[in-house]
Design an enzyme around this catalytic site. Structure first.
Site, PDB file in Angstrom:
ATOM      1  N   TYR A  59     -19.518  17.823   1.167  1.00 47.45           N
ATOM      2  CA  TYR A  59     -20.199  19.124   1.255  1.00 47.45           C
ATOM      3  C   TYR A  59     -21.597  19.029   0.657  1.00 47.45           C
ATOM      4  CZ  TYR A  59     -20.948  24.161   0.901  1.00 47.45           C
ATOM      5  OH  TYR A  59     -21.459  25.436   1.024  1.00 47.45           O
ATOM      6  N   SER A  82     -27.205  25.391   0.125  1.00 50.68           N
ATOM      7  CA  SER A  82     -26.340  25.815  -0.965  1.00 50.68           C
ATOM      8  C   SER A  82     -26.904  25.289  -2.278  1.00 50.68           C
ATOM      9  CB  SER A  82     -24.925  25.253  -0.766  1.00 50.68           C
ATOM     10  OG  SER A  82     -24.128  25.427  -1.935  1.00 50.68           O
TER      11      SER A  82
END
Length: 266
Positions: free
Chosen positions: A166, A153
């Site tokens: 995350y 990401s």
């Protein structure tokens, strides 16, 4: 004999006769990658926690013997082992692995309130899951001179507040990518894709599917002029899984419409 480089015809089916395993492959980016592989002539074994979504893919794709589904929990080694074994029983070999499964919600509140269980859940799914799937698929991938694609990401490079678990899990995927590229090469190539804002609303199971609600501002803030789609990630993943990218390994590719290179001042 002439040493003049030849012009070769473009291969419109670069994944022909190739088998790719895709975690989290029944919805969102994973489904986009699976459909890209199928459209390029390949076969897919998708794994997902959501059985309804997995079976919906097979029903909608109508790809026959080229597509299979088995429920998968990437955080559990026994589940990963069963999944890889099922893929080998079905297809006989593995040419590609896409580590896409993960917890998608990056926001978990202030760090001083973040529980160890939540932290471990993020790392166990987003990072340890990629390790387990790579570990058990690697012998078959090496025998087939295959490739691994890790879906990280842009949050591995930049952050919003309260996203530590995350971001750490996705940053770990980048390190895993270059480390494994060295360890598994040259038999297996390993690369990562870092998606930015990808609208996955229309890529869910039928009962959860809807058109994305995107404003003009949503689109205009991207230098590319739009929000991304799973097809954007699928196109790059197919390239990285194919022989066309045979000289590419250990790399991380940002696919975010230009957002990470855009200067933003309040």
């Amino acid at each position: 004999m002439s040493i003049l480089p030849a012009i070769h015809a473009f291969d419109t089916q670069p994944m022909r006769h190739r088998v790719v395993l895709i975690t989290g492959g029944a919805q969102g980016i994973g489904r986009g990658i699976a459909q890209a592989v199928l459209s390029a002539g390949g076969s897919v074994m998708i794994g997902d926690l959501d059985s309804e979504a997995g079976h919906a893919c097979l029903d909608e794709w109508q790809a026959g013997e080229r597509a299979a589904f088995r429920q998968l929990d990437v955080s559990r080694e026994a589940s990963v082992q069963r999944w890889v074994k099922a893929a080998l029983a079905r297809f006989g070999t593995i040419h590609g692995l896409v580590n896409n499964a993960g917890i998608a919600d990056p926001h978990q509140g202030p760090l001083h309130e973040l529980s160890l269980a939540t932290w471990n859940r993020y790392l166990g799914t987003n990072l340890t899951g990629a390790f387990l799937c790579s570990k058990h698929a690697l012998p078959s991938l090496a025998a087939a001179s295959g490739a691994i694609v890790n879906i990280a990401s842009t949050r591995a490079l930049q952050s919003e507040p309260d996203t530590e678990a995350y971001a750490a899990s996705k940053g770990g995927l980048l390190a895993l990518t270059h480390a494994l590229a060295i360890s598994a090469g040259p038999a297996v190539r390993v690369n990562a894709i870092l998606p930015g804002w990808i609208a996955t609303d229309a890529w869910q199971k039928p009962t959860a599917r809807h058109r994305p609600k995107l404003s003009r501002r949503d689109r205009s803030q991207h230098p590319a002029g739009r929000v991304g789609t799973p097809e954007d990630i699928g196109a790059l993943a197919s390239y990285l899984l194919s022989d066309a990218s045979g000289f590419v390994t250990g790399q991380s590719f940002v696919v975010d419409g230009g957002m990470t290179v855009k200067m933003q001042y309040a």
